[in-house]
Design a protein around this motif. Structure first.
Motif, PDB file in Angstrom:
ATOM      1  N   GLU A 120     -29.633  -0.638 -12.498  1.00  0.00           N
ATOM      2  CA  GLU A 120     -28.721  -1.321 -13.426  1.00  0.00           C
ATOM      3  C   GLU A 120     -29.506  -2.126 -14.464  1.00  0.00           C
ATOM      4  N   GLN A 121     -30.510  -2.901 -13.995  1.00  0.00           N
ATOM      5  CA  GLN A 121     -31.315  -3.716 -14.917  1.00  0.00           C
ATOM      6  C   GLN A 121     -32.236  -2.838 -15.779  1.00  0.00           C
ATOM      7  N   LEU A 122     -32.749  -1.755 -15.189  1.00  0.00           N
ATOM      8  CA  LEU A 122     -33.587  -0.832 -15.963  1.00  0.00           C
ATOM      9  C   LEU A 122     -32.789  -0.255 -17.129  1.00  0.00           C
ATOM     10  N   GLU A 123     -31.553   0.155 -16.835  1.00  0.00           N
ATOM     11  CA  GLU A 123     -30.689   0.712 -17.879  1.00  0.00           C
ATOM     12  C   GLU A 123     -30.360  -0.348 -18.932  1.00  0.00           C
ATOM     13  N   ALA A 124     -30.112  -1.579 -18.484  1.00  0.00           N
ATOM     14  CA  ALA A 124     -29.760  -2.662 -19.418  1.00  0.00           C
ATOM     15  C   ALA A 124     -30.910  -2.973 -20.383  1.00  0.00           C
ATOM     16  N   ILE A 125     -32.146  -3.087 -19.853  1.00  0.00           N
ATOM     17  CA  ILE A 125     -33.258  -3.401 -20.780  1.00  0.00           C
ATOM     18  C   ILE A 125     -33.582  -2.199 -21.671  1.00  0.00           C
ATOM     19  N   TYR A 126     -33.382  -1.001 -21.130  1.00  0.00           N
ATOM     20  CA  TYR A 126     -33.603   0.193 -21.953  1.00  0.00           C
ATOM     21  C   TYR A 126     -32.631   0.188 -23.140  1.00  0.00           C
ATOM     22  N   LYS A 127     -31.349  -0.049 -22.851  1.00  0.00           N
ATOM     23  CA  LYS A 127     -30.336  -0.051 -23.920  1.00  0.00           C
ATOM     24  C   LYS A 127     -30.611  -1.160 -24.945  1.00  0.00           C
ATOM     25  N   GLU A 128     -31.040  -2.316 -24.450  1.00  0.00           N
ATOM     26  CA  GLU A 128     -31.258  -3.447 -25.351  1.00  0.00           C
ATOM     27  C   GLU A 128     -32.463  -3.250 -26.266  1.00  0.00           C
ATOM     28  N   TYR A 129     -33.517  -2.618 -25.762  1.00  0.00           N
ATOM     29  CA  TYR A 129     -34.772  -2.555 -26.528  1.00  0.00           C
ATOM     30  C   TYR A 129     -35.195  -1.156 -26.978  1.00  0.00           C
ATOM     31  N   LYS A 130     -34.402  -0.134 -26.680  1.00  0.00           N
ATOM     32  CA  LYS A 130     -34.824   1.241 -27.030  1.00  0.00           C
ATOM     33  C   LYS A 130     -34.966   1.445 -28.534  1.00  0.00           C
ATOM     34  N   ASP A 131     -34.208   0.710 -29.335  1.00  0.00           N
ATOM     35  CA  ASP A 131     -34.321   0.836 -30.791  1.00  0.00           C
ATOM     36  C   ASP A 131     -35.413  -0.068 -31.357  1.00  0.00           C
ATOM     37  N   LYS A 132     -36.114  -0.771 -30.450  1.00  0.00           N
ATOM     38  CA  LYS A 132     -37.199  -1.664 -30.879  1.00  0.00           C
ATOM     39  C   LYS A 132     -38.541  -1.182 -30.324  1.00  0.00           C
ATOM     40  N   GLY A 133     -38.628   0.127 -30.061  1.00  0.00           N
ATOM     41  CA  GLY A 133     -39.906   0.693 -29.641  1.00  0.00           C
ATOM     42  C   GLY A 133     -40.225   0.545 -28.164  1.00  0.00           C
ATOM     43  N   PHE A 134     -39.207   0.645 -27.308  1.00  0.00           N
ATOM     44  CA  PHE A 134     -39.406   0.513 -25.861  1.00  0.00           C
ATOM     45  C   PHE A 134     -38.664   1.639 -25.135  1.00  0.00           C
ATOM     46  N   VAL A 135     -39.272   2.145 -24.066  1.00  0.00           N
ATOM     47  CA  VAL A 135     -38.612   3.186 -23.273  1.00  0.00           C
ATOM     48  C   VAL A 135     -38.931   2.990 -21.787  1.00  0.00           C
ATOM     49  N   VAL A 136     -37.964   3.328 -20.952  1.00  0.00           N
ATOM     50  CA  VAL A 136     -38.142   3.342 -19.490  1.00  0.00           C
ATOM     51  C   VAL A 136     -38.266   4.800 -19.076  1.00  0.00           C
ATOM     52  N   ILE A 137     -39.217   5.093 -18.194  1.00  0.00           N
ATOM     53  CA  ILE A 137     -39.368   6.448 -17.641  1.00  0.00           C
ATOM     54  C   ILE A 137     -39.299   6.340 -16.120  1.00  0.00           C
ATOM     55  N   GLY A 138     -38.335   7.027 -15.520  1.00  0.00           N
ATOM     56  CA  GLY A 138     -38.174   7.003 -14.065  1.00  0.00           C
ATOM     57  C   GLY A 138     -38.781   8.237 -13.409  1.00  0.00           C
ATOM     58  N   PHE A 139     -39.497   7.996 -12.312  1.00  0.00           N
ATOM     59  CA  PHE A 139     -40.057   9.083 -11.499  1.00  0.00           C
ATOM     60  C   PHE A 139     -39.514   8.973 -10.077  1.00  0.00           C
ATOM     61  N   PRO A 140     -38.490   9.746  -9.725  1.00  0.00           N
ATOM     62  CA  PRO A 140     -38.010   9.728  -8.341  1.00  0.00           C
ATOM     63  C   PRO A 140     -39.127  10.176  -7.393  1.00  0.00           C
ATOM     64  N   ALA A 141     -39.211   9.499  -6.245  1.00  0.00           N
ATOM     65  CA  ALA A 141     -40.234   9.849  -5.260  1.00  0.00           C
ATOM     66  C   ALA A 141     -39.695   9.595  -3.860  1.00  0.00           C
ATOM     67  N   ASN A 142     -40.103  10.421  -2.933  1.00  0.00           N
ATOM     68  CA  ASN A 142     -39.609  10.336  -1.553  1.00  0.00           C
ATOM     69  C   ASN A 142     -40.702   9.843  -0.597  1.00  0.00           C
ATOM     70  N   ASN A 143     -41.623   9.025  -1.103  1.00  0.00           N
ATOM     71  CA  ASN A 143     -42.794   8.611  -0.325  1.00  0.00           C
ATOM     72  C   ASN A 143     -42.532   7.492   0.680  1.00  0.00           C
ATOM     73  N   PHE A 144     -41.430   6.790   0.543  1.00  0.00           N
ATOM     74  CA  PHE A 144     -41.206   5.609   1.372  1.00  0.00           C
ATOM     75  C   PHE A 144     -39.936   5.763   2.211  1.00  0.00           C
ATOM     76  N   ASN A 145     -40.110   5.945   3.509  1.00  0.00           N
ATOM     77  CA  ASN A 145     -38.989   6.080   4.460  1.00  0.00           C
ATOM     78  C   ASN A 145     -37.964   7.132   4.043  1.00  0.00           C
ATOM     79  N   SER A 146     -38.405   8.176   3.373  1.00  0.00           N
ATOM     80  CA  SER A 146     -37.507   9.269   2.940  1.00  0.00           C
ATOM     81  C   SER A 146     -36.268   8.745   2.215  1.00  0.00           C
ATOM     82  N   GLN A 147     -36.492   7.764   1.307  1.00  0.00           N
ATOM     83  CA  GLN A 147     -35.368   7.134   0.620  1.00  0.00           C
ATOM     84  C   GLN A 147     -34.938   7.872  -0.650  1.00  0.00           C
TER      85      GLN A 147
END
Length: 195
Positions: A79-106
């Motif tokens: 939720e917070q990742l999406e919020a900061i992405y939306k707020e700053y994406k037009d100011k030269g900022f981007v979030v990149i998510g990498f799903p990973a199953n390395n911790f307790n098969s989460q």
């Protein structure tokens, strides 16, 4: 005879200057290539849809890279990742998510499951990559870069849990690492984005 000697000397001096200038130019090119190997722009990865994502397209932007999981105590950070992405994406900022199953098969789902989960539950619109490994023998090359000083030129780190954050500056270099408990909208991250 003096004229010929003078001409030869002048020619040698000029060619020496040319060789020196050429040598300096070659040194500069070598230096630029060395910097490139320590930037994120060398990587191309696959996104959740199976398309190629080229990090070179992010030149000049600040980037937050985060390893994500759908069944983790930190999953609400989407939720917070999406919020900061939306707020700053037009100011030269981007979030990149990498799903990973390395911790307790989460993160057990397929790329399609992850895409559906992210959109339905958190309205994620920032770029999400295909599921990878962020530690161990099968660690993805991009995470080898993020976690190894001999590759990133800045620091060694270890991915300790889901939602660890790597900040990349406008030149593609590692700037900072924050562990899972640091929220995406924490002052230290937001202040860095705004600098």
């Amino acid at each position: 005879m003096k004229k010929i000697v003078f001409t030869l000397c002048a020619a040698l001096l000029l060619s020496g200057g040319f060789v020196h200038a050429q040598s300096k130019k070659n040194d500069k090119i070598k230096k630029e290539k060395a910097v490139d190997t320590q930037s994120i722009y060398q990587f191309k990865v696959e996104d959740l849809s199976g398309e190629t994502f080229d990090f070179a397209t992010l030149k000049g932007k600040k980037v937050l890279i985060v390893n994500t999981a759908s069944k983790c105590g930190y999953t609400p950070q989407y939720e917070q990742l999406e919020a900061i992405y939306k707020e700053y994406k037009d100011k030269g900022f981007v979030v990149i998510g990498f799903p990973a199953n390395n911790f307790n098969s989460q993160e057990p789902g397929t790329n399609k499951d992850i895409e559906t989960f992210c959109k339905l539950n958190y309205g994620v619109s920032f770029p999400m990559m295909a599921k990878i490994s962020v530690k161990g023998n099968d660690m993805s090359p991009i995470y080898q870069f993020l976690t190894q000083k001999d590759k990133n030129g800045v620091k060694d780190s270890e991915v300790k849990w889901n939602f660890q954050k790597y900040l990349i500056d406008e030149k593609g270099h590692l700037a900072e690492v924050y562990f899972s408990k640091t929220k995406p909208d924490a002052p230290e991250i937001v202040n860095w984005i705004k600098q």
